[in-house]
Motif scaffolding. Structure first.
Motif, mmCIF file in Angstrom:
data_model
loop_
_atom_site.group_PDB
_atom_site.id
_atom_site.type_symbol
_atom_site.label_atom_id
_atom_site.label_comp_id
_atom_site.label_asym_id
_atom_site.label_seq_id
_atom_site.Cartn_x
_atom_site.Cartn_y
_atom_site.Cartn_z
ATOM 1 N N GLY A 135 37.957 38.491 32.277
ATOM 2 C CA GLY A 135 38.657 39.383 33.192
ATOM 3 C C GLY A 135 38.243 39.148 34.634
ATOM 4 O O GLY A 135 39.091 39.130 35.539
ATOM 5 N N TRP A 136 36.931 38.962 34.845
ATOM 6 C CA TRP A 136 36.445 38.770 36.214
ATOM 7 C C TRP A 136 36.955 37.464 36.801
ATOM 8 O O TRP A 136 37.417 37.428 37.940
ATOM 9 C CB TRP A 136 34.915 38.775 36.218
ATOM 10 C CG TRP A 136 34.354 38.754 37.609
ATOM 11 C CD1 TRP A 136 34.083 39.829 38.407
ATOM 12 C CD2 TRP A 136 34.021 37.579 38.381
ATOM 13 N NE1 TRP A 136 33.589 39.399 39.615
ATOM 14 C CE2 TRP A 136 33.537 38.032 39.630
ATOM 15 C CE3 TRP A 136 34.070 36.212 38.127
ATOM 16 C CZ2 TRP A 136 33.121 37.158 40.630
ATOM 17 C CZ3 TRP A 136 33.663 35.335 39.123
ATOM 18 C CH2 TRP A 136 33.194 35.807 40.346
ATOM 19 N N ILE A 137 36.878 36.368 36.036
ATOM 20 C CA ILE A 137 37.270 35.068 36.569
ATOM 21 C C ILE A 137 38.771 35.018 36.826
ATOM 22 O O ILE A 137 39.234 34.389 37.787
ATOM 23 C CB ILE A 137 36.825 33.922 35.628
ATOM 24 C CG1 ILE A 137 36.776 32.586 36.387
ATOM 25 C CG2 ILE A 137 37.747 33.795 34.436
ATOM 26 C CD1 ILE A 137 35.650 32.494 37.379
ATOM 27 N N ALA A 138 39.563 35.720 35.994
ATOM 28 C CA ALA A 138 41.008 35.761 36.219
ATOM 29 C C ALA A 138 41.321 36.475 37.531
ATOM 30 O O ALA A 138 42.137 36.003 38.336
ATOM 31 C CB ALA A 138 41.697 36.465 35.053
ATOM 32 N N GLY A 139 40.668 37.616 37.763
ATOM 33 C CA GLY A 139 40.879 38.343 39.016
ATOM 34 C C GLY A 139 40.390 37.552 40.216
ATOM 35 O O GLY A 139 41.043 37.529 41.274
ATOM 36 N N ALA A 140 39.239 36.877 40.069
ATOM 37 C CA ALA A 140 38.677 36.103 41.177
ATOM 38 C C ALA A 140 39.602 34.949 41.558
ATOM 39 O O ALA A 140 39.793 34.664 42.749
ATOM 40 C CB ALA A 140 37.299 35.572 40.797
ATOM 41 N N VAL A 141 40.186 34.290 40.571
ATOM 42 C CA VAL A 141 41.092 33.171 40.856
ATOM 43 C C VAL A 141 42.322 33.662 41.618
ATOM 44 O O VAL A 141 42.785 33.006 42.564
ATOM 45 C CB VAL A 141 41.503 32.470 39.543
ATOM 46 C CG1 VAL A 141 42.698 31.544 39.769
ATOM 47 C CG2 VAL A 141 40.333 31.671 38.986
ATOM 48 N N LEU A 142 42.846 34.811 41.242
ATOM 49 C CA LEU A 142 44.011 35.356 41.946
ATOM 50 C C LEU A 142 43.681 35.669 43.407
ATOM 51 O O LEU A 142 44.474 35.384 44.313
ATOM 52 C CB LEU A 142 44.511 36.611 41.233
ATOM 53 C CG LEU A 142 45.173 36.398 39.877
ATOM 54 C CD1 LEU A 142 45.555 37.735 39.242
ATOM 55 C CD2 LEU A 142 46.412 35.508 40.004
ATOM 56 N N VAL A 143 42.513 36.269 43.644
ATOM 57 C CA VAL A 143 42.105 36.571 45.021
ATOM 58 C C VAL A 143 41.889 35.283 45.806
ATOM 59 O O VAL A 143 42.272 35.183 46.979
ATOM 60 C CB VAL A 143 40.826 37.442 45.020
ATOM 61 C CG1 VAL A 143 40.325 37.644 46.456
ATOM 62 C CG2 VAL A 143 41.091 38.788 44.377
#
Length: 233
Positions: A135-143
């Motif tokens: 979940g964290w890496i998915a959100g970080a990639v979007l940002v």
């Protein structure tokens, strides 16, 4: 209609036979998504280092090429994920990653209290740490993509300054680097997990030890149970 309990393959479809004593953990599509995403992330990090760190930038040179590789590898990061959605196995694992069970909280409590034995850390196909990481890496990639686009197309959102986008982009890049190093460290500590991602199969004993809830949820049984059934036959 499924062919067997817990199977992800419909009746009538051809599947390769499972190696003796091993369980199918990841499909070819899932492994390709993971591998391609990893390669793209690696290109992003290496080219970022070549642009951000002065001594490395002087050693490599070719700044224009590094910028182009960084931009296009970054903008391509969601593509493996989007293509993976065509796979039923990949979509099923996404549902697993997005669902927190009661035993996941137990897993987190065990980590907080430094309980390392497997019985204290029950897990389904993915443990709580893997779910939080995904979940964290998915959100970080979007940002990272959003701030990268603001830096690439400076007039995209005029009310957000380029300086602010650079600050967030650089700060998050360092955070991703440290998180990825932790992810890789955990992977190197578990050869069986790496084998599962490389070949798609893991040993049943490993699954029982670290992902026992997965076996129960999928109706795969245990080594002891299967042995008893075989003896009866």
């Amino acid at each position: 209609m499924r062919s067997t309990a817990g199977s992800t393959t419909r009746t009538g479809t051809a599947t390769p036979p499972e190696p003796s004593g091993r369980l199918r953990r990841f499909s070819t599509a899932e492994r390709m998504v993971h591998r391609t995403t990893g390669y793209l992330m690696l290109v992003c990090l290496v080219t970022a280092a070549c642009l951000y760190l002065g001594p490395l930038a002087q050693l490599v040179g070719r700044r224009h090429l590094m910028v182009m590789l960084h931009e296009w590898s970054g903008i391509s990061l969601p593509l493996p994920f989007l293509l993976g959605l065509l796979s039923a196995d990949f979509r099923a694992d996404l549902r697993r990653l997005n669902r927190f069970a009661v035993y996941d909280r137990q897993w987190l409590r065990a980590v907080r209290k430094r309980r390392t034995w497997p019985e204290a850390r029950p897990a389904g196909k993915f443990n709580a740490g893997q779910k939080l990481y995904a979940g964290w890496i998915a959100g970080a990639v979007l940002v990272m993509m959003f701030t990268g686009l603001l830096m690439w197309f400076m007039g995209l959102l005029p009310f957000i300054s380029r300086t602010s986008a650079i600050f967030v982009h650089d700060l998050l890049a360092w955070a991703i680097t440290f998180v990825l190093l932790g992810h890789m460290r955990r992977a190197f500590e578990d050869p069986e997990a790496r084998l599962g991602m490389r070949t798609g199969y893991v040993s049943r004993s490993w699954a029982e030890r670290y992902h026992s809830r997965w076996l129960k949820e999928e109706g795969m049984g245990t080594v002891t149970g299967e042995t008893e059934e075989a003896d009866k036959v």
